[in-house]
Design a protein around this motif. Structure first.
Motif, short mmCIF file in Angstrom:
data_model
loop_
_atom_site.label_atom_id
_atom_site.label_comp_id
_atom_site.label_asym_id
_atom_site.label_seq_id
_atom_site.Cartn_x
_atom_site.Cartn_y
_atom_site.Cartn_z
N GLU A 222 0.86 -1.18 0.00
CA GLU A 222 0.00 0.00 0.00
C GLU A 222 0.90 1.23 0.00
N LEU A 223 0.78 2.06 -1.05
CA LEU A 223 1.72 3.17 -1.20
C LEU A 223 1.63 4.17 -0.06
N ASP A 224 0.43 4.43 0.46
CA ASP A 224 0.30 5.37 1.58
C ASP A 224 1.18 4.94 2.75
N GLU A 225 1.20 3.64 2.95
CA GLU A 225 1.94 3.12 4.09
C GLU A 225 3.46 3.28 3.88
N THR A 246 3.86 18.27 2.45
CA THR A 246 2.42 18.02 2.52
C THR A 246 2.13 16.75 1.74
N ARG A 247 1.03 16.13 2.08
CA ARG A 247 0.72 14.89 1.33
C ARG A 247 -0.77 14.68 1.18
N GLN A 248 -1.07 13.98 0.11
CA GLN A 248 -2.46 13.62 -0.16
C GLN A 248 -2.51 12.10 -0.21
N ARG A 249 -3.30 11.53 0.67
CA ARG A 249 -3.34 10.07 0.75
C ARG A 249 -4.34 9.48 -0.25
N CYS A 250 -4.20 8.20 -0.47
CA CYS A 250 -5.15 7.51 -1.35
C CYS A 250 -5.29 6.08 -0.83
N PRO A 251 -6.17 5.87 0.19
CA PRO A 251 -6.28 4.52 0.76
C PRO A 251 -6.70 3.53 -0.32
N GLY A 252 -6.12 2.36 -0.26
CA GLY A 252 -6.48 1.32 -1.25
C GLY A 252 -5.65 1.38 -2.52
N ALA A 253 -4.69 2.33 -2.58
CA ALA A 253 -3.81 2.35 -3.76
C ALA A 253 -2.70 1.33 -3.51
N VAL A 254 -2.91 0.13 -4.05
CA VAL A 254 -2.01 -0.99 -3.75
C VAL A 254 -1.35 -1.47 -5.04
N ILE A 255 -0.09 -1.76 -4.93
CA ILE A 255 0.63 -2.33 -6.08
C ILE A 255 1.29 -3.63 -5.62
N ARG A 256 1.94 -4.31 -6.55
CA ARG A 256 2.64 -5.54 -6.20
C ARG A 256 4.11 -5.33 -6.48
N GLY A 257 4.95 -5.66 -5.53
CA GLY A 257 6.38 -5.48 -5.80
C GLY A 257 7.25 -5.74 -4.61
N ASP A 258 8.47 -5.24 -4.72
CA ASP A 258 9.45 -5.39 -3.65
C ASP A 258 9.37 -4.13 -2.79
N ARG A 259 8.96 -4.29 -1.55
CA ARG A 259 8.71 -3.12 -0.71
C ARG A 259 9.96 -2.27 -0.53
N SER A 277 15.46 22.27 -3.49
CA SER A 277 14.55 23.37 -3.19
C SER A 277 15.25 24.28 -2.19
N ASP A 278 14.92 25.55 -2.24
CA ASP A 278 15.54 26.47 -1.28
C ASP A 278 14.78 26.43 0.04
N ALA A 279 15.42 26.99 1.05
CA ALA A 279 14.79 27.02 2.38
C ALA A 279 13.41 27.67 2.27
N GLY A 280 12.46 27.13 3.03
CA GLY A 280 11.11 27.70 3.04
C GLY A 280 10.21 27.16 1.93
N ALA A 281 10.74 26.24 1.13
CA ALA A 281 9.95 25.73 -0.01
C ALA A 281 8.88 24.73 0.45
N ARG A 282 8.09 24.25 -0.53
CA ARG A 282 7.04 23.26 -0.24
C ARG A 282 7.27 22.02 -1.08
N VAL A 283 7.13 20.89 -0.46
CA VAL A 283 7.22 19.63 -1.20
C VAL A 283 5.89 18.90 -0.98
N ALA A 284 5.22 18.58 -2.07
CA ALA A 284 3.90 17.93 -1.95
C ALA A 284 3.97 16.51 -2.53
N ILE A 285 3.47 15.58 -1.76
CA ILE A 285 3.48 14.18 -2.22
C ILE A 285 2.04 13.72 -2.32
N SER A 286 1.68 13.16 -3.45
CA SER A 286 0.30 12.69 -3.57
C SER A 286 0.26 11.32 -4.24
N VAL A 287 -0.73 10.56 -3.85
CA VAL A 287 -0.92 9.23 -4.43
C VAL A 287 -2.32 9.22 -5.03
N ARG A 288 -2.45 8.64 -6.21
CA ARG A 288 -3.80 8.53 -6.78
C ARG A 288 -3.91 7.28 -7.64
#
Ligand code: ADP
Length: 383
Positions: A222-225, A246-259, A277-288
């Motif tokens: 599960e990618l969120d995990e 920041t992050r956006q979750r997506c429960p149930g987004a599951v793949i098969r592979g080597d963790r 990124s410079d100091a004060g920047a934003r990093v956003a992670i999202s799963v869909r």
């Protein structure tokens, strides 16, 4: 002629014809030729036709008597003849000298793609017949070349920290009476040692990736995990530079592979987003989850509003050891291998990694992996 003599002659001719029919076969081409035809048994003809590579049986007049299914597309033949004068020469030499011969030739593909390198082998079979076999060596040569480049790059990359360590050791010796200087140089030695360590770990990771198939021991993931674990590792580092994760979750987004591989790929992307990124920047992670004509996918995107990558550098950032700015990469302990590792992991899992970026605005790297449909796996839930 008496009927008896006529029927006796008929029997003799019949027997002769049968004997000839059993022992002598002529190809269609030779049947109409005025010259004595070579003998090509149907068994030999069928064998050649079914050979996996490009193969052809060449007659005494340099004509093609039989060819394998892939011979026509190999570029060695043109219709019923040999396409290249040098191959024709090789065949004639082999026939005349009764000796086998080998020749490497480059064959253009004609599609604007790189040409093919063929190793052409010829063996005389007697009666003017010559067997030709052409091996496509392009892939093997490409692998050899990549390996040579890689070894040259690794050697070059290892020389930098090793050279630095040797200079620092000299500096420590020279400053033996100055404890502050010794402490300073010792600190820099430990930074260089860490770099060396990181570089060696990445090289080993890359070579392991190339020789293993993660799908052989795949588990549902599960990618969120996985992202929970990855982000935990970077919270402190990001906080120290006031970078918001920041992050956006997506429960149930599951793949098969080597963790561990999926975690390594996401770690590399998040690490880069913070590093570039410079100091004060934003990093956003999202799963869909994505469904399109090509199937069901899970996408994990890592976006930053950092330095960005120019259009001309974008295609190169996935190459091994490529860095846009060597100094900046080195400053964060970069090795230039992170994105090539991500690309390998994506491909080995049947996915891709893509990049959107604009210089000065930021970048988004998207890891796209085949989604695991709940009904295709009975092993249970996410790892
Ligand atoms: P490195 O260890 O140098 O970070 P990578 O293979 O991870 O090596 O990345 C290759 C190069 O791509 C980096 O040196 C950097 O120039 C560029 N790059 C990677 N990620 C980003 C990003 N998020 N923003 C800007 N440049 C990036």
């Amino acid at each position: 002629m008496s009927p008896l003599v006529a029927s006796a002659l008929g029997v003799v001719l019949g027997v002769l014809a049968t004997l000839l029919g059993l022992t002598v076969w002529r190809t269609r081409q030779q049947a109409s030729s005025p010259d004595p035809a070579p003998l090509v048994s149907p068994a030999l003809q069928t064998t050649i036709e079914h050979l996996r590579g490009a193969a052809a049986l060449i007659g005494p007049h340099d004509e093609i008597l039989a060819e394998s299914h892939s011979a026509a597309s190999s570029g060695v033949l043109r219709g019923n003849r040999l396409a290249h004068p040098e191959v024709l020469e090789l065949v004639r030499d082999a026939r005349r000298e009764a000796e086998p011969g080998v020749l490497n030739i480059d064959v253009p593909t004609g599609l604007g793609l790189p040409g093919r390198r063929l190793a052409v082998r010829v063996s005389p079979l007697g009666d003017g017949l010559v067997l030709l076999v052409a091996d496509d060596r392009s892939e093997a040569l490409r692998i050899d070349e990549t390996r040579r480049d890689f070894v040259a790059n690794v050697t070059h990359e290892l020389k930098t920290p090793i050279g630095a360590l040797s200079l620092l050791a000299e500096a420590i010796t020279d400053a033996a009476d100055d404890p502050d200087a010794v402490r300073h140089f010792a600190g820099r030695m430990s930074t260089e040692t860490e770099r060396l360590n990181e570089l060696i770990s990445q090289i080993i990771a890359l070579s392991r990736l190339q020789s293993s198939d993660p799908l052989l021991a795949a588990v549902p993931i599960e990618l969120d995990e996985v992202l929970n674990a990855v982000l935990d590792q970077f919270r402190e580092q990001a906080g120290s530079r006031r970078i918001t994760l920041t992050r956006q979750r997506c429960p149930g987004a599951v793949i098969r592979g080597d963790r561990s591989q999926i975690e390594a790929a996401l770690r590399n992307l998040v690490q880069n987003a913070i590093a570039y990124s410079d100091a004060g920047a934003r990093v956003a992670i999202s799963v869909r989850r994505v469904h399109d004509a090509t199937g069901d996918w899970v996408e994990a995107s890592v976006s930053d509003n950092g330095i960005g990558i120019s259009d001309s550098d974008q295609p190169r950032v996935f190459e091994r050891f490529f860095r846009v700015d060597y100094g900046r990469s080195r400053a964060h302990g970069g090795t230039g291998l992170g994105l090539s590792i991500v690309k390998h992991i994506a491909a080995a899992h049947g996915g891709t990694v893509s990049l959107w970026s604009r210089l000065g605005q930021g970048s988004t790297f998207t890891l796209r992996l085949p989604a695991l449909r709940p009904d295709t796996d009975a092993e249970g839930t996410a790892a």
